[in-house]
Design an enzyme around this catalytic site. Structure first.
Site, PDB file in Angstrom:
ATOM      1  CE  LYS A   1     -48.070  44.672 141.088  1.00  0.00           C
ATOM      2  NZ  LYS A   1     -48.572  44.772 139.738  1.00  0.00           N
TER       3      LYS A   1
HETATM    4  C1  PLP Z   1     -49.710  44.253 138.788  1.00  0.00           C
HETATM    5  C2  PLP Z   1     -49.422  43.810 137.413  1.00  0.00           C
HETATM    6  C3  PLP Z   1     -50.042  44.379 136.285  1.00  0.00           C
HETATM    7  C4  PLP Z   1     -51.265  45.244 136.355  1.00  0.00           C
HETATM    8  O1  PLP Z   1     -51.162  46.384 137.044  1.00  0.00           O
HETATM    9  P1  PLP Z   1     -52.470  47.165 137.582  1.00  0.00           P
HETATM   10  O2  PLP Z   1     -51.893  48.457 138.022  1.00  0.00           O
HETATM   11  O3  PLP Z   1     -53.007  46.353 138.719  1.00  0.00           O
HETATM   12  O4  PLP Z   1     -53.417  47.284 136.469  1.00  0.00           O
HETATM   13  C5  PLP Z   1     -49.596  44.018 135.035  1.00  0.00           C
HETATM   14  N1  PLP Z   1     -48.638  43.103 134.872  1.00  0.00           N
HETATM   15  C6  PLP Z   1     -48.057  42.483 135.914  1.00  0.00           C
HETATM   16  C7  PLP Z   1     -46.998  41.475 135.663  1.00  0.00           C
HETATM   17  C8  PLP Z   1     -48.437  42.797 137.227  1.00  0.00           C
HETATM   18  O5  PLP Z   1     -47.875  42.171 138.259  1.00  0.00           O
END
Ligand code: PLP
Length: 390
Positions: free
Chosen positions: A202
């Site tokens: 991210k």
């Molecule tokens: C990455 C992601 C999540 C989940 O996040 P984690 O930290 O991996 O649990 C939720 N929603 C979206 C749209 C994502 O891209």
């Protein structure tokens, strides 16, 4: 699985595997205050969720996305669990969400005992629109879960108006949208609650981590309680409700704070990556690359996605296998919620079809587009992609 597709002799030797090396799908960039802040955790002994970086990280995120409150949690999936629970969604309540998203969204709804109702998405932005949501509203609908996918934000205004008209709560999953704006307003500033993930791919990472954001002091308090086992304020170890241990550690928050401090540079870098790939691949026939923008946002390129036209013989799986032979990392697209074995076994989504989501799941994947990707790596990726998809 090796392919017969050898890279031909005309291939620029400067872009060969020998010259460039293997290219991972994502590499984080930890070149700011990450080291200093982590050392501070060790030097001070503050390693648990009680440490001071947690509040600093929450405040920094809240400032960035124009929210009054941020509640740091263990990951983005936990943030969604808490958001759904905070709104007291439960049995008999329907929550509408996109089929084309990560399972965390639907799982949070199912765990709460509520009913997920999935809708299709737009083939160009990959986002669900107000029209998709509107068509799925029933008297049992209680909330809309909005998810921005891959780089372009959802067209929020018509969805917020729809929610207002029907008296529905809105949860905004902004896990892929750190630093993105919609009509100049920050993603993560919409709805009753919004959520972020800080997974390493991210735009802001804390290794693992997440955050729930809101402007409502009561909801913020409820989220804090839910992340911490719902210890009540009157007497510790007496509980009126079941929560989770979804706390974020001081070490994670230290990393996250250092990352937020350079969010503007990260966003600029992501957009540069998007521009480079777009220049290199825009004229490739049979392949859909991300829109550079819409009338409400510029592309953020959380990932740089490729969708193969139906006319192309190869599907995403085959193309990814060949790229893997060339030591280029890729990831498949999300698989639609209406096609998930776990939900079908539960009797959910029977007879539901989402043709766009089902098609792009099979035809789409993304190429190395983390902030650590270099210009020469992108040029090799583009050259191999052109060779493979010719
Ligand atoms: C990455 C992601 C999540 C989940 O996040 P984690 O930290 O991996 O649990 C939720 N929603 C979206 C749209 C994502 O891209």
């Amino acid at each position: 699985m090796t392919s017969a597709l050898a890279v031909p002799a005309v291939f620029d030797p400067a872009l060969s595997l020998d010259a460039v090396g293997p290219i991972p799908v994502n590499e984080p960039l930890l070149d700011g205050n990450e080291r200093a802040y982590l050392l501070d955790c060790i030097d001070t002994g503050w390693i648990s969720s009680e440490g001071p970086f947690v509040e600093r990280f929450e405040a920094a995120m809240a400032a960035k996305v124009n929210r009054r409150y941020g509640v740091g949690v263990a990951n983005g999936s936990a943030a969604l669990d808490i958001a759904v629970a905070a709104l007291r969604l439960g049995p008999g309540d329907e929550v509408i969400l996109p089929s084309f998203t990560i399972i965390s969204c639907a799982a949070a709804i199912v765990r709460a005992g509520a009913t997920p109702v999935v809708v299709d998405c737009d083939p160009l932005t990959l986002n669900s629109t107000a029209d998709h949501y509107a068509a799925a509203i029933t008297p049992r609908t209680k909330a809309l879960m909005v998810v921005h996918i891959y780089g372009l934000p959802v067209d929020m205004d018509p969805i917020l108006a729809l929610a207002e008209r029907h008296g529905l709560a809105v949860i905004e999953d902004a896990a892929e949208m750190h630093g993105q704006t919609y009509k100049g307003r920050p993603c993560g500033s919409f709805g009753h609650l919004s959520t972020f993930s800080f997974y390493p791919n991210k735009l802001v990472t804390s290794g693992e981590g997440g955050m729930v954001m809101t402007d409502d002091p009561e909801l913020a308090e409820r989220c804090r309680s839910l992340r911490n086992l719902c210890f009540n304020n009157r007497q510790r170890f007496i509980h009126d409700e079941i929560g989770w241990n979804y706390r974020l550690t001081n070490m994670q928050a230290a990393l996250g704070l250092a990352q937020v401090e350079k969010l503007e540079q990260t966003v600029a870098r992501k957009r540069e990556i998007g521009r480079v790939y777009t220049d290199l691949l825009a004229d490739l026939p049979g392949v859909q690359i991300p829109l550079t923008g819409t009338n409400y946002a510029e592309g953020l390129y959380w990932v740089f996605s490729l969708i193969l036209d139906d006319s192309m013989e190869m599907d995403a799986k085959a193309a990814m296998a060949v790229l893997a032979d060339h030591k280029i990392g890729t990831r498949p697209f999300f698989w639609p919620m209406n096609e998930q074995p776990v939900f079908r076994k539960m009797g959910l989504f029977e007879g539901v079809s989402c043709p766009v989501a089902e098609r792009i799941a099979r035809r789409g994947f993304y190429v190395p587009s983390g902030v650590g990707v270099t210009e020469i790596q992108m040029r090799r990726v583009a050259a191999v992609v052109r060779q493979v998809l010719k």
